[in-house]
Design an enzyme around this catalytic site. Structure first.
Site, PDB file in Angstrom:
ATOM      1  N   GLU A 162       0.825  -1.206   0.000  1.00  0.00           N
ATOM      2  CA  GLU A 162       0.000   0.000   0.000  1.00  0.00           C
ATOM      3  C   GLU A 162       0.858   1.254   0.000  1.00  0.00           C
ATOM      4  O   GLU A 162       2.009   1.248   0.401  1.00  0.00           O
ATOM      5  CB  GLU A 162      -0.935   0.024   1.214  1.00  0.00           C
ATOM      6  CG  GLU A 162      -0.348  -0.487   2.519  1.00  0.00           C
ATOM      7  CD  GLU A 162       0.839   0.267   3.019  1.00  0.00           C
ATOM      8  OE1 GLU A 162       0.822   1.522   2.949  1.00  0.00           O
ATOM      9  OE2 GLU A 162       1.804  -0.363   3.478  1.00  0.00           O
ATOM     10  N   GLU A 305       4.494  -0.736   1.198  1.00  0.00           N
ATOM     11  CA  GLU A 305       4.637  -0.984  -0.242  1.00  0.00           C
ATOM     12  C   GLU A 305       4.699  -2.475  -0.594  1.00  0.00           C
ATOM     13  O   GLU A 305       4.888  -2.826  -1.749  1.00  0.00           O
ATOM     14  CB  GLU A 305       5.907  -0.315  -0.812  1.00  0.00           C
ATOM     15  CG  GLU A 305       5.984   1.180  -0.625  1.00  0.00           C
ATOM     16  CD  GLU A 305       7.280   1.767  -1.174  1.00  0.00           C
ATOM     17  OE1 GLU A 305       8.063   1.034  -1.849  1.00  0.00           O
ATOM     18  OE2 GLU A 305       7.528   2.961  -0.936  1.00  0.00           O
TER      19      GLU A 305
END
Length: 339
Positions: A162, A305
């Site tokens: 994310e 991420e």
């Protein structure tokens, strides 16, 4: 395409989740017992191989296709000063992902994962969870389906990441709602908050819990009220993976928090997940305990991420290589028990 046409379909999918293939699990365990090594001598690598066998339904699972997806979204609660970075950074980092310049680009390449980026209405932040729901029902369904639609049928292992400035705040709220505790128990420094910033985060989470607690009656409503678009998308992707028996390598605090409402209602939800790592975000270890997952790594990472999951992919590859390529005692003409 909408896998989750409405809230009821989403909840029904949670109630009807498939489990691992028991026959493949038994066959993989039997193979482990025949390999030219003392029983249990490869430790958790043996467990990983058996786990993958169960979800792939194969005695010798493969890892030809690893899929990585990073979802991005913006949050209204960011206006409360709960992040060390401005909201503009979300879009800037999405551009960095597209240009191949982020950590996840390098790490996905290093582990052989097929990476894609899904940005979700970055110009339209969610509602501020401290004073209103993050999303309406249509927005939440759209995010869940964006996650589900990102999944590729050929994937043999999925990990999601994310990007969303301030998203540790809704993650903390989701964890607290799912597994109780004070807001302060779940709020850390995120991307580098000072003490005053952490206090603002705690206050925002406390306000969100007070406002929404009575209405968070199921996983959908909890995600809708306390989550974010990228958070719901991660949950949707991981549920879709479960429906197709695709195993998941779970990243850090925010990815783990995205499934907290699902796991609180359906304790077997994390069964298709391996915890890639325990992040440096203080509450992540506690959250993994509630999910019943033991991390493979603890490297003090806190980037998000999907980066921690990418680093753990080679461990899965190693486990499957040993499981699939070692000779058995019979093949090597080695007396069992003498290795």
């Amino acid at each position: 395409m909408s896998l989750f046409e409405n809230r009821d379909v989403f909840l029904a999918a949670l109630a009807e989740m498939p489990g691992p293939d028991a026959g493949a699990v038994a066959a993989a365990r039997a193979r482990q017992a025949q390999l030219t090594k003392p029983t249990g001598s490869l430790g958790r690598l043996e467990d990983i191989a058996v786990f993958m066998a169960g979800w792939q339904g194969a005695e010798r699972p493969r890892l030809d296709t690893v899929q990585a997806v990073v979802f991005a979204g913006n949050h209204g609660v960011a206006a409360r000063g709960v992040s060390a970075f401005p909201v503009e950074v979300t879009a800037q980092m999405v551009a960095n992902f597209a240009g191949g310049g982020a950590a996840i680009n390098a790490l996905a390449g290093a582990c052989g994962a097929d990476l894609s980026i899904v940005a979700l209405d970055l110009d339209r932040p969610t509602g501020d969870i401290a004073c209103e729901p993050a999303m309406d029902e249509a927005d939440c369904l759209a995010a869940l389906n964006a996650g589900a639609n990102a999944l590729k049928e050929e994937a043999q292992l999925l990990f999601v990441g994310e990007m969303g400035i301030a998203n540790t705040t809704p993650a903390a709220a989701l964890a607290a709602m799912a597994f109780d505790g004070e807001a302060a128990d779940w709020c850390g420094r995120g991307t580098g908050l000072d003490a005053a910033g952490v206090a603002r985060k705690v206050a925002a989470v406390e306000a969100a819990l007070a406002l929404h607690a009575g209405a968070c009656t199921d996983p959908f409503e909890t995600l809708r009220r306390l989550g974010g678009r990228e958070i719901a998308a991660m949950a949707g992707a991981m549920l879709a993976a479960r429906m197709q028996r695709i195993p998941v390598l779970l990243d850090g605090f925010i990815a783990s928090a995205s499934i907290a409402p699902l796991a609180a209602a359906f304790s077997d939800f994390p069964d298709h997940c391996l915890a890639a790592h325990r992040s440096a975000e203080a509450a992540h270890g506690r959250l993994l305990d509630h999910l019943g997952l033991e991390p493979l790594l603890a490297l003090e990472m806190r980037l998000g991420e999907g980066s921690g999951a990418a680093v753990a992919v080679p461990l899965v590859r190693a486990a499957l290589a040993a499981h699939g390529e070692m000779a058995t005692f019979a093949e090597a003409e080695v007396a069992a028990g003498s290795a």
